[in-house]
Each structure stands twice: as C-alpha cells, then as structure tokens.
Design a protein around this motif. Structure first.
Motif, PDB file in Angstrom:
ATOM      1  N   UNK A  76     -26.196   0.262  25.757  1.00  0.00           N
ATOM      2  CA  UNK A  76     -26.508  -0.420  27.007  1.00  0.00           C
ATOM      3  C   UNK A  76     -25.831   0.383  28.112  1.00  0.00           C
ATOM      4  N   UNK A  77     -26.598   0.765  29.111  1.00  0.00           N
ATOM      5  CA  UNK A  77     -26.083   1.542  30.237  1.00  0.00           C
ATOM      6  C   UNK A  77     -25.844   0.592  31.402  1.00  0.00           C
ATOM      7  N   UNK A  78     -24.647   0.656  31.952  1.00  0.00           N
ATOM      8  CA  UNK A  78     -24.310  -0.176  33.099  1.00  0.00           C
ATOM      9  C   UNK A  78     -23.725   0.704  34.189  1.00  0.00           C
ATOM     10  N   UNK A  79     -24.114   0.440  35.418  1.00  0.00           N
ATOM     11  CA  UNK A  79     -23.577   1.167  36.554  1.00  0.00           C
ATOM     12  C   UNK A  79     -22.412   0.402  37.159  1.00  0.00           C
ATOM     13  N   UNK A  80     -21.391   1.136  37.564  1.00  0.00           N
ATOM     14  CA  UNK A  80     -20.234   0.528  38.210  1.00  0.00           C
ATOM     15  C   UNK A  80     -20.087   1.082  39.616  1.00  0.00           C
ATOM     16  N   UNK A  81     -19.794   0.195  40.557  1.00  0.00           N
ATOM     17  CA  UNK A  81     -19.555   0.615  41.928  1.00  0.00           C
ATOM     18  C   UNK A  81     -18.092   0.467  42.298  1.00  0.00           C
ATOM     19  N   UNK A 107     -20.405  -7.608  22.423  1.00  0.00           N
ATOM     20  CA  UNK A 107     -19.870  -7.061  21.167  1.00  0.00           C
ATOM     21  C   UNK A 107     -19.657  -8.158  20.136  1.00  0.00           C
ATOM     22  N   UNK A 108     -19.300  -9.339  20.605  1.00  0.00           N
ATOM     23  CA  UNK A 108     -19.132 -10.456  19.671  1.00  0.00           C
ATOM     24  C   UNK A 108     -20.470 -10.848  19.050  1.00  0.00           C
ATOM     25  N   UNK A 109     -21.557 -10.679  19.808  1.00  0.00           N
ATOM     26  CA  UNK A 109     -22.890 -11.018  19.295  1.00  0.00           C
ATOM     27  C   UNK A 109     -23.488  -9.900  18.448  1.00  0.00           C
ATOM     28  N   UNK A 110     -23.168  -8.633  18.791  1.00  0.00           N
ATOM     29  CA  UNK A 110     -23.701  -7.495  18.025  1.00  0.00           C
ATOM     30  C   UNK A 110     -22.800  -6.286  18.259  1.00  0.00           C
ATOM     31  N   UNK A 111     -21.919  -6.036  17.318  1.00  0.00           N
ATOM     32  CA  UNK A 111     -20.934  -4.951  17.450  1.00  0.00           C
ATOM     33  C   UNK A 111     -21.546  -3.567  17.270  1.00  0.00           C
ATOM     34  N   UNK A 112     -22.818  -3.483  16.891  1.00  0.00           N
ATOM     35  CA  UNK A 112     -23.441  -2.169  16.679  1.00  0.00           C
ATOM     36  C   UNK A 112     -23.959  -1.549  17.975  1.00  0.00           C
ATOM     37  N   UNK A 113     -23.997  -2.337  19.036  1.00  0.00           N
ATOM     38  CA  UNK A 113     -24.531  -1.840  20.303  1.00  0.00           C
ATOM     39  C   UNK A 113     -23.367  -1.527  21.247  1.00  0.00           C
ATOM     40  N   UNK A 114     -23.291  -0.274  21.653  1.00  0.00           N
ATOM     41  CA  UNK A 114     -22.238   0.182  22.564  1.00  0.00           C
ATOM     42  C   UNK A 114     -22.674  -0.002  24.009  1.00  0.00           C
ATOM     43  N   UNK A 115     -21.713  -0.164  24.885  1.00  0.00           N
ATOM     44  CA  UNK A 115     -21.980  -0.197  26.318  1.00  0.00           C
ATOM     45  C   UNK A 115     -21.327   1.020  26.945  1.00  0.00           C
ATOM     46  N   UNK A 116     -22.090   1.720  27.770  1.00  0.00           N
ATOM     47  CA  UNK A 116     -21.605   2.910  28.464  1.00  0.00           C
ATOM     48  C   UNK A 116     -21.636   2.616  29.963  1.00  0.00           C
ATOM     49  N   UNK A 117     -20.524   2.873  30.630  1.00  0.00           N
ATOM     50  CA  UNK A 117     -20.448   2.679  32.069  1.00  0.00           C
ATOM     51  C   UNK A 117     -20.596   4.009  32.776  1.00  0.00           C
ATOM     52  N   UNK A 118     -21.455   4.031  33.774  1.00  0.00           N
ATOM     53  CA  UNK A 118     -21.602   5.211  34.622  1.00  0.00           C
ATOM     54  C   UNK A 118     -21.187   4.817  36.030  1.00  0.00           C
ATOM     55  N   UNK A 119     -20.288   5.563  36.592  1.00  0.00           N
ATOM     56  CA  UNK A 119     -19.870   5.320  37.965  1.00  0.00           C
ATOM     57  C   UNK A 119     -20.968   5.815  38.896  1.00  0.00           C
TER      58      UNK A 119
END
Length: 166
Positions: free
Chosen positions: A90-95, A111-123
C-alpha cells in the motif's frame, strides 16, 4: 509481479498526488489507484468524474514510464481492496508530521488485519508538501487561483464546478 495500491478520494487529484504516483511507479510493476467512494466526505466531484480525472492524469505517466496503472473505485476496507487487486504494497503519501500520526494508526490496524501487506510511505516533493485536496477545493470555491496545485484539466474542472450562476 509487484502490485501496489495507492488509495485516496482524489477529490480532486492534485500535483501532489501526481508526484506520488510517478515515484510509486518506480517501486511496483502495476500500480492500482484506489479511488475511494467515501460518502461521509461529501466529495465535490462524483465518483465517475474523479475516476476520469485520475485516468486522464495517469495517461502521461504511463506513456513516460511504460508501467501499468489501473484506476479502481472501492468502498470496502482498504486492506480488503488491497487483497481484491492482489496488492502486496500500500503506497501512502505524507506531507507533514500530522499525516504520519494518522497513517501510523492505519498501518497498525491494517497489519493486524493482514500482516502480509506492507505499507510504504513516500514524502511529497518539497514543492508539493502543502497541497491538500481540501484546501484546493476551498480556494477554488472562493474564486482563487489553484493552477499551481493542479493540472490544467483539473483546474478547468474546478472552475466549472465552482462557477457562480449568472
């Protein structure tokens, strides 16, 4: 194949969103742009308009990168949407720091619902960090110039959306 999901309401898509999409394309083979159907937010643009705007803005990115972008409306849990489209990221943008606090909580729940999916933050790029769809809509609604924050096509859509009846 690395599949990423970049979710949001994209109401409207801004240059900040476009920046995140372009950079996310370097991380995944397929990027699914999840356009959220969030009735609670009372979007300025309908779902079909938001999907069309995102698709139009992504055409140039696809031509430039040769990557694959799919625009996918969703109304279920984000983690379920990720599973539906086969995303492992999952890609998330941070401001700003305020964004991080909210996103930190979301990552924990996801992560509690599905630990196999990573989240990546892009500034967001420094020139785009202040851009927020909510503020863009407010400026446009009050007759201000938002051309620094959105593409010409989205600017035109905003002008039409908030045009005062004559």
């Amino acid at each position: 194949m690395r599949i990423g999901l970049y979710p949001g309401t994209f109401d409207p898509i801004t240059l900040g969103h476009v920046d995140i999409i372009q950079r996310a394309m370097a991380l995944v083979d397929r990027l699914v742009i999840g356009v959220a159907i969030n009735r609670d937010k009372g979007p300025a643009f309908g779902l079909e308009q938001r999907v069309a705007m995102v698709q139009a803005e992504c055409e140039g990115i696809i031509a430039k990168t040769g990557g694959e972008i799919i625009v996918h409306p969703f109304e279920n849990l984000l983690i379920d949407c990720a599973n539906d489209v086969g995303a492992t990221v999952i890609v998330r943008g941070l401001r700003a720091v305020a964004d991080f606090e909210y996103e930190f909580q979301m990552v924990g729940m996801n992560r509690a619902m599905d630990a196999t999916i990573e989240t990546v933050f892009l500034m967001a790029d420094a020139r785009r960090q202040a851009i927020a769809s909510k503020l863009v809509k407010e400026i446009a609604r009050l007759g201000g110039d938002v051309s620094k924050f959105v593409t010409p096509a989205v600017n035109t859509a905003l002008i039409q959306r908030y045009a005062k009846p004559v």
